[in-house]
Design a protein around this motif. Structure first.
Motif, short mmCIF file in Angstrom:
data_model
loop_
_atom_site.label_atom_id
_atom_site.label_comp_id
_atom_site.label_asym_id
_atom_site.label_seq_id
_atom_site.Cartn_x
_atom_site.Cartn_y
_atom_site.Cartn_z
N VAL A 193 0.79 -1.17 0.06
CA VAL A 193 0.04 0.07 0.02
C VAL A 193 1.00 1.30 -0.01
CG1 VAL A 193 -1.68 1.39 1.29
CG2 VAL A 193 -1.80 -1.13 1.25
N ARG A 194 1.80 1.26 0.87
CA ARG A 194 2.34 2.58 1.22
C ARG A 194 3.97 2.43 0.20
NH1 ARG A 194 1.43 0.29 5.97
NH2 ARG A 194 0.06 1.50 7.35
N PHE A 195 4.28 3.66 -0.07
CA PHE A 195 5.77 3.77 -1.01
C PHE A 195 6.27 5.22 -0.63
CE2 PHE A 195 2.37 5.77 -3.30
CZ PHE A 195 2.88 7.20 -3.65
N LEU A 196 7.67 5.22 -0.49
CA LEU A 196 8.42 6.39 -0.69
C LEU A 196 8.25 7.15 -1.90
CD1 LEU A 196 11.35 6.00 1.41
CD2 LEU A 196 11.62 7.50 -0.34
N GLY A 197 8.04 8.39 -1.98
CA GLY A 197 8.11 8.94 -3.34
C GLY A 197 8.52 10.44 -3.21
N ASN A 198 8.40 11.23 -4.27
CA ASN A 198 8.96 12.55 -4.18
C ASN A 198 8.05 13.45 -5.03
OD1 ASN A 198 9.99 13.07 -7.16
ND2 ASN A 198 11.54 11.36 -6.25
N ARG A 199 8.26 14.63 -5.28
CA ARG A 199 7.24 15.80 -5.57
C ARG A 199 7.46 16.09 -6.85
NH1 ARG A 199 7.42 20.42 -1.56
NH2 ARG A 199 5.63 21.09 -2.67
N ALA B 8 0.71 11.56 -14.12
CA ALA B 8 -0.49 11.74 -14.61
C ALA B 8 -0.52 12.68 -15.87
CB ALA B 8 -1.65 12.20 -13.56
N VAL C 110 14.77 23.58 -6.02
CA VAL C 110 13.64 23.38 -5.63
C VAL C 110 12.95 23.72 -4.37
CG1 VAL C 110 13.65 21.02 -7.18
CG2 VAL C 110 14.35 21.13 -4.78
N PHE D 99 7.62 22.39 -7.98
CA PHE D 99 6.87 21.26 -8.16
C PHE D 99 5.67 21.38 -8.87
CE2 PHE D 99 10.20 19.90 -5.27
CZ PHE D 99 10.98 18.88 -5.97
N VAL E 95 11.47 17.36 -0.55
CA VAL E 95 11.33 16.72 -2.03
C VAL E 95 10.49 15.50 -1.86
CG1 VAL E 95 12.59 15.95 -3.85
CG2 VAL E 95 13.43 18.07 -2.81
N ARG E 96 10.91 14.80 -0.86
CA ARG E 96 10.54 13.44 -0.64
C ARG E 96 9.52 13.28 0.48
NH1 ARG E 96 16.34 13.24 -0.28
NH2 ARG E 96 17.28 12.15 -2.10
N PHE E 97 8.56 12.17 0.44
CA PHE E 97 7.64 11.82 1.15
C PHE E 97 7.19 10.40 1.32
CE2 PHE E 97 5.29 12.90 -2.99
CZ PHE E 97 4.62 11.94 -3.11
N GLY F 121 4.03 8.13 1.15
CA GLY F 121 2.83 8.26 0.45
C GLY F 121 2.07 6.66 0.48
N ASN F 122 1.01 6.81 -0.19
CA ASN F 122 0.25 5.61 -0.46
C ASN F 122 -0.55 5.37 -1.77
OD1 ASN F 122 -2.68 5.94 0.36
ND2 ASN F 122 -1.69 6.64 2.24
N ARG F 123 -0.95 4.51 -2.10
CA ARG F 123 -1.52 4.26 -3.59
C ARG F 123 -2.96 4.60 -3.45
NH1 ARG F 123 -0.03 -1.55 -5.06
NH2 ARG F 123 -0.72 -0.77 -7.18
#
Lengths: 223, 223
Positions: free
Chosen positions: A34-40, A68, A180, A185, B34-36, B38-40
């Protein structure tokens, strides 16, 4: 910008016969299902560059993280999720004349759990981070290295110093540095610096499309 | 589904004069600028529920995490990023007759860095997680608790057992349980179970809009 757009449409295709790899967007590194590490990163700057190169006649492979955005006309798009997936897709797209690595690739992935992590009396889970492949450095030092390898450096401090260090360390020809902390972003505007071994140019503030066209022209001049 | 849509448009507004709070989407927990984490969650199920309740005449406040979705007609939308922001927005929207907590709220936030984390010779950084407020439990146990508090349980295993535990622990009247290992994220379809103290109903597979309409009808029947 309007004149450049008209010129690109009606002028000679200056990158005809050239191949380019462009990366764009963030990567998502799974923590659990379900969860992930992402960025903007929104992917807009990378998609604009892929569009500008295709407009100049280059055959463009766009390796895109989860974004998207619609695929620019005439561009071959490969969708990936993680940095490791992106590294594989970029390696598979070599050889090429041009590589523009715009994606905000996660520096680390997580030792991912197969099941959703649950709250427990033992307290929050510990996330063990593991270094990801450095796609820009791998490309810059590849045996079949593109003639022109261009990286992006997104920084929140010591912008130009960090970009110059990355230029050398990653085997890139040019770096585009942007600050940034200025809230770029997801927006259509950017303010970038063009960094090479020869020096630094302040390209000022502009739309991501303007920056893409300027970079495509610069690439065409150099090849 | 078509008949239900027509009925909702032309039939009596069964929730006129009622107020509802709906949460939707993921939360993003900043790691650095920059990073966070998150979830899907795409927010589609929550937005569909907000739309269905508004369609029935309810005055709906939709507290939305970062999603790329249009605001349903007649719905008041409040955009938030983190779980802590969402908790504040939900508390501010009370009192209400109905609360439907659909958002996939992060269980933990991160001790965030003010500057972008850098790779270093010392190895990957350690992410210290800290438990977030439990928005469903806070709402379910609030002094000005809505008459109907409905939660969502996204699980990858022991679906119904976990949903029943959550029903009691969080002070919810109903839980909608869905198995998120079935690839529901970002899609328009879902397969949910309707869980109350009285028992469990399998609502089967359906579009997120169908599930939203069925839930809105159920809510109207209960109030």
């Amino acid at each position: 910008a309007i004149m450049a757009t008209i010129a690109a449409h009606f002028g000679p295709k200056r990158l005809s016969g050239k191949t380019a790899i462009v990366t764009a967007g963030p990567t998502h590194e799974a923590i659990d299902p379900v969860r992930f590490l992402g960025n903007r990163s929104s992917g807009k700057q990378g998609f604009a560059i892929a569009a500008a190169l295709a407009e100049q006649g280059a055959s463009v492979t766009l390796v895109a993280g989860p974004v998207a955005l619609a695929t620019p006309e005439g561009v071959r798009r490969i969708d990936v999720t993680s940095a490791r997936d992106m590294a594989v897709a970029v390696a598979a797209a070599l050889p090429a004349d041009i590589a523009v690595m715009v994606a905000a690739v996660a520096d680390w992935h997580v030792e991912a759990a197969g099941q959703k992590l649950k709250k427990s009396a033992a307290g929050p889970p510990v996330l063990t981070l593991i270094e990801n492949p450095d796609i820009l450095a791998l490309t810059g030092h590849a045996p079949n290295r593109p003639r022109l390898v261009i990286g992006f450096a997104a920084e929140t401090g010591d912008l130009l110093a960090n970009a110059k260090v990355k230029l050398a360390k990653k085997g890139a020809d040019w770096m585009i540095a942007n600050n940034v902390s200025e809230g770029v972003f997801g927006t259509d505007a950017n303010h970038v610096y063009f960094v090479t071994a020869a020096g630094t140019e302040d390209w000022g503030a502009g739309s991501k499309a303007d920056i893409a066209e300027r970079l495509a022209t610069r690439i065409a001049n150099a090849l």
